[in-house]
Design a protein around this motif. Structure first.
Motif, PDB file in Angstrom:
ATOM      1  N   GLY A 123       1.006  -1.396  -0.369  1.00  0.00           N
ATOM      2  CA  GLY A 123       0.163   0.357  -0.508  1.00  0.00           C
ATOM      3  C   GLY A 123       0.547   1.481  -0.218  1.00  0.00           C
ATOM      4  O   GLY A 123       2.134   1.007  -0.581  1.00  0.00           O
ATOM      5  N   ARG A 124       0.104   2.338   0.066  1.00  0.00           N
ATOM      6  CA  ARG A 124       1.385   3.355   0.669  1.00  0.00           C
ATOM      7  C   ARG A 124       1.727   3.504   2.181  1.00  0.00           C
ATOM      8  O   ARG A 124       1.010   3.506   2.811  1.00  0.00           O
ATOM      9  CB  ARG A 124       0.212   4.526   0.153  1.00  0.00           C
ATOM     10  CG  ARG A 124      -0.450   4.853  -1.035  1.00  0.00           C
ATOM     11  CD  ARG A 124      -1.468   6.078  -0.953  1.00  0.00           C
ATOM     12  NE  ARG A 124      -1.602   6.557  -3.024  1.00  0.00           N
ATOM     13  CZ  ARG A 124      -0.742   7.707  -3.383  1.00  0.00           C
ATOM     14  NH1 ARG A 124      -0.534   8.101  -2.865  1.00  0.00           N
ATOM     15  NH2 ARG A 124      -1.685   7.400  -4.962  1.00  0.00           N
ATOM     16  N   VAL A 125       3.328   3.550   1.437  1.00  0.00           N
ATOM     17  CA  VAL A 125       3.731   3.622   2.858  1.00  0.00           C
ATOM     18  C   VAL A 125       4.115   4.847   3.840  1.00  0.00           C
ATOM     19  O   VAL A 125       4.810   5.505   3.548  1.00  0.00           O
ATOM     20  CB  VAL A 125       4.850   2.844   3.345  1.00  0.00           C
ATOM     21  CG1 VAL A 125       5.982   2.595   4.422  1.00  0.00           C
ATOM     22  CG2 VAL A 125       4.943   1.325   2.521  1.00  0.00           C
ATOM     23  N   PRO A 126       3.301   4.695   4.984  1.00  0.00           N
ATOM     24  CA  PRO A 126       3.434   6.367   5.975  1.00  0.00           C
ATOM     25  C   PRO A 126       4.912   6.643   6.335  1.00  0.00           C
ATOM     26  O   PRO A 126       5.519   5.522   6.776  1.00  0.00           O
ATOM     27  CB  PRO A 126       2.507   6.182   7.243  1.00  0.00           C
ATOM     28  CG  PRO A 126       1.878   4.625   7.055  1.00  0.00           C
ATOM     29  CD  PRO A 126       2.529   3.754   5.941  1.00  0.00           C
ATOM     30  N   VAL A 127       5.520   7.765   6.267  1.00  0.00           N
ATOM     31  CA  VAL A 127       6.067   7.976   7.019  1.00  0.00           C
ATOM     32  C   VAL A 127       6.157   9.020   8.103  1.00  0.00           C
ATOM     33  O   VAL A 127       4.839  10.590   7.366  1.00  0.00           O
ATOM     34  CB  VAL A 127       7.330   8.822   5.442  1.00  0.00           C
ATOM     35  CG1 VAL A 127       8.970   9.623   6.508  1.00  0.00           C
ATOM     36  CG2 VAL A 127       8.033   8.082   4.039  1.00  0.00           C
ATOM     37  N   ILE A 128       6.265   8.931   9.215  1.00  0.00           N
ATOM     38  CA  ILE A 128       6.153   9.481  10.103  1.00  0.00           C
ATOM     39  C   ILE A 128       7.378  10.207  10.949  1.00  0.00           C
ATOM     40  O   ILE A 128       7.962   9.691  10.775  1.00  0.00           O
ATOM     41  CB  ILE A 128       5.526   9.113  11.397  1.00  0.00           C
ATOM     42  CG1 ILE A 128       6.161   7.835  11.882  1.00  0.00           C
ATOM     43  CG2 ILE A 128       4.162   8.448  10.354  1.00  0.00           C
ATOM     44  CD1 ILE A 128       5.267   6.673  12.824  1.00  0.00           C
ATOM     45  N   PRO A 129       7.274  11.357  11.396  1.00  0.00           N
ATOM     46  CA  PRO A 129       8.357  12.599  12.030  1.00  0.00           C
ATOM     47  C   PRO A 129       9.053  11.103  13.045  1.00  0.00           C
ATOM     48  O   PRO A 129       8.482  10.318  13.529  1.00  0.00           O
ATOM     49  CB  PRO A 129       7.913  13.546  12.630  1.00  0.00           C
ATOM     50  CG  PRO A 129       6.068  13.774  12.489  1.00  0.00           C
ATOM     51  CD  PRO A 129       5.490  12.543  11.475  1.00  0.00           C
ATOM     52  N   HIS A 130      10.269  11.593  13.601  1.00  0.00           N
ATOM     53  CA  HIS A 130      11.102  10.801  14.280  1.00  0.00           C
ATOM     54  C   HIS A 130      12.250  11.619  14.953  1.00  0.00           C
ATOM     55  O   HIS A 130      13.161  12.362  13.674  1.00  0.00           O
ATOM     56  CB  HIS A 130      11.685   9.651  13.541  1.00  0.00           C
ATOM     57  CG  HIS A 130      12.390   8.487  15.057  1.00  0.00           C
ATOM     58  ND1 HIS A 130      11.564   7.912  15.808  1.00  0.00           N
ATOM     59  CD2 HIS A 130      13.476   8.425  14.657  1.00  0.00           C
ATOM     60  CE1 HIS A 130      12.899   7.614  16.833  1.00  0.00           C
ATOM     61  NE2 HIS A 130      13.953   7.693  15.909  1.00  0.00           N
ATOM     62  N   ASP A 131      12.820  11.805  15.929  1.00  0.00           N
ATOM     63  CA  ASP A 131      13.916  11.701  16.760  1.00  0.00           C
ATOM     64  C   ASP A 131      14.613  11.301  17.607  1.00  0.00           C
ATOM     65  O   ASP A 131      13.276  10.753  18.542  1.00  0.00           O
ATOM     66  CB  ASP A 131      13.095  14.117  17.445  1.00  0.00           C
ATOM     67  CG  ASP A 131      13.321  15.078  16.216  1.00  0.00           C
ATOM     68  OD1 ASP A 131      13.640  14.695  14.984  1.00  0.00           O
ATOM     69  OD2 ASP A 131      11.764  15.825  16.699  1.00  0.00           O
ATOM     70  N   GLY A 132      15.642  11.597  17.811  1.00  0.00           N
ATOM     71  CA  GLY A 132      16.334  10.797  18.509  1.00  0.00           C
ATOM     72  C   GLY A 132      17.019   9.290  17.629  1.00  0.00           C
ATOM     73  O   GLY A 132      16.196   8.789  17.516  1.00  0.00           O
ATOM     74  N   PRO A 133      17.090   8.469  18.889  1.00  0.00           N
ATOM     75  CA  PRO A 133      18.031   7.319  18.615  1.00  0.00           C
ATOM     76  C   PRO A 133      16.858   6.068  19.401  1.00  0.00           C
ATOM     77  O   PRO A 133      16.779   5.186  18.746  1.00  0.00           O
ATOM     78  CB  PRO A 133      19.459   7.317  19.520  1.00  0.00           C
ATOM     79  CG  PRO A 133      19.134   8.152  20.390  1.00  0.00           C
ATOM     80  CD  PRO A 133      17.941   9.681  19.730  1.00  0.00           C
ATOM     81  N   THR A 134      16.117   6.325  19.660  1.00  0.00           N
ATOM     82  CA  THR A 134      15.302   5.743  19.960  1.00  0.00           C
ATOM     83  C   THR A 134      13.636   6.078  19.964  1.00  0.00           C
ATOM     84  O   THR A 134      13.458   7.480  19.229  1.00  0.00           O
ATOM     85  CB  THR A 134      14.978   4.828  21.451  1.00  0.00           C
ATOM     86  OG1 THR A 134      14.780   5.616  22.719  1.00  0.00           O
ATOM     87  CG2 THR A 134      16.179   4.147  21.836  1.00  0.00           C
ATOM     88  N   VAL A 135      12.115   4.855  19.877  1.00  0.00           N
ATOM     89  CA  VAL A 135      11.008   6.006  19.706  1.00  0.00           C
ATOM     90  C   VAL A 135      10.979   5.722  21.178  1.00  0.00           C
ATOM     91  O   VAL A 135      10.037   5.417  21.478  1.00  0.00           O
ATOM     92  CB  VAL A 135      10.341   4.618  18.516  1.00  0.00           C
ATOM     93  CG1 VAL A 135       8.873   5.624  18.752  1.00  0.00           C
ATOM     94  CG2 VAL A 135      10.692   4.534  17.490  1.00  0.00           C
ATOM     95  N   ALA A 136      10.572   7.910  20.998  1.00  0.00           N
ATOM     96  CA  ALA A 136      10.131   7.736  22.332  1.00  0.00           C
ATOM     97  C   ALA A 136       8.477   7.675  22.323  1.00  0.00           C
ATOM     98  O   ALA A 136       8.324   7.914  23.439  1.00  0.00           O
ATOM     99  CB  ALA A 136      10.591   9.864  22.491  1.00  0.00           C
TER     100      ALA A 136
END
Length: 193
Positions: A123-136
């Motif tokens: 499908g259409r793959v979402p790209v979501i914002p991310h900051d930092g070395p782990t998913v906060a």
């Protein structure tokens, strides 16, 4: 249960090697997990190199993310994996950092595959914002994975869910191939006049 855990450990080792061989992960990046039983999970340990895993690098955790063996430390992404399991029917989660996907999807809000087969599967793959070395905050990732087999974390990597590690690997591999196709042919072809 112990025998089942042993087999699952071997599967994590096997698919970690495959991810490394396909260059979907490098160094100490990425982590894998699988669910077995009602509230038991296996996850790669902190700083475990996926391409060179041994059974000792796989940590059994409970539903709170606590290691059954207090001498082991699970991945720092354990909250992400547990959030995906809580929100979906996933039996396995693969989180890796494929270089081409990270580079191509920078500044994008979604990825659309070129081929019909890839779009049908992903499908259409979402790209979501991310900051930092782990998913906060794993909640948005888990929510999207209720509706998509894989999501892209901007400037970080991918998270795929599956009925088993093989399926989560194949989804990740297919996304990498789809992005590679976009890199080879970045612009839409013009229609003949």
């Amino acid at each position: 249960m112990a025998e089942r855990s042993k087999g699952s450990r071997a599967e994590i080792v096997r698919w970690g090697e495959r991810l490394f061989e396909r260059r979907l992960v490098s160094g100490w990046g990425g982590n894998l997990s699988c669910r077995y039983g009602r509230s038991r999970y296996l996850i790669t340990g902190q700083h475990a190199a996926l391409g060179f895993l041994g059974a000792r690098d796989v940590v059994e955790i409970d539903a709170r993310g606590k290691a059954v063996n207090p001498k082991q430390r699970p991945s720092s992404e354990t909250p992400l994996h547990l959030a995906v399991y809580a929100a979906t029917d996933a039996r396995a989660v693969v989180h890796v950092h494929p270089a081409e996907i990270i580079a191509y999807c920078r500044g994008r809000d979604e990825f659309v595959p070129l081929s019909f087969e890839e779009e049908y599967s992903l499908g259409r793959v979402p790209v979501i914002p991310h900051d930092g070395p782990t998913v906060a905050d794993p909640a948005p990732v888990a929510e999207l994975l209720c509706h998509h087999p894989v999501v892209i974390l901007r400037d970080h990597g991918t998270v795929a869910r599956g009925g088993d590690l093989r399926e989560a690997f194949l989804i990740t591999d297919l996304l990498a191939e789809a992005v590679h196709c976009r890199l080879v042919m970045p612009d839409e072809p013009k229609s003949p006049a």
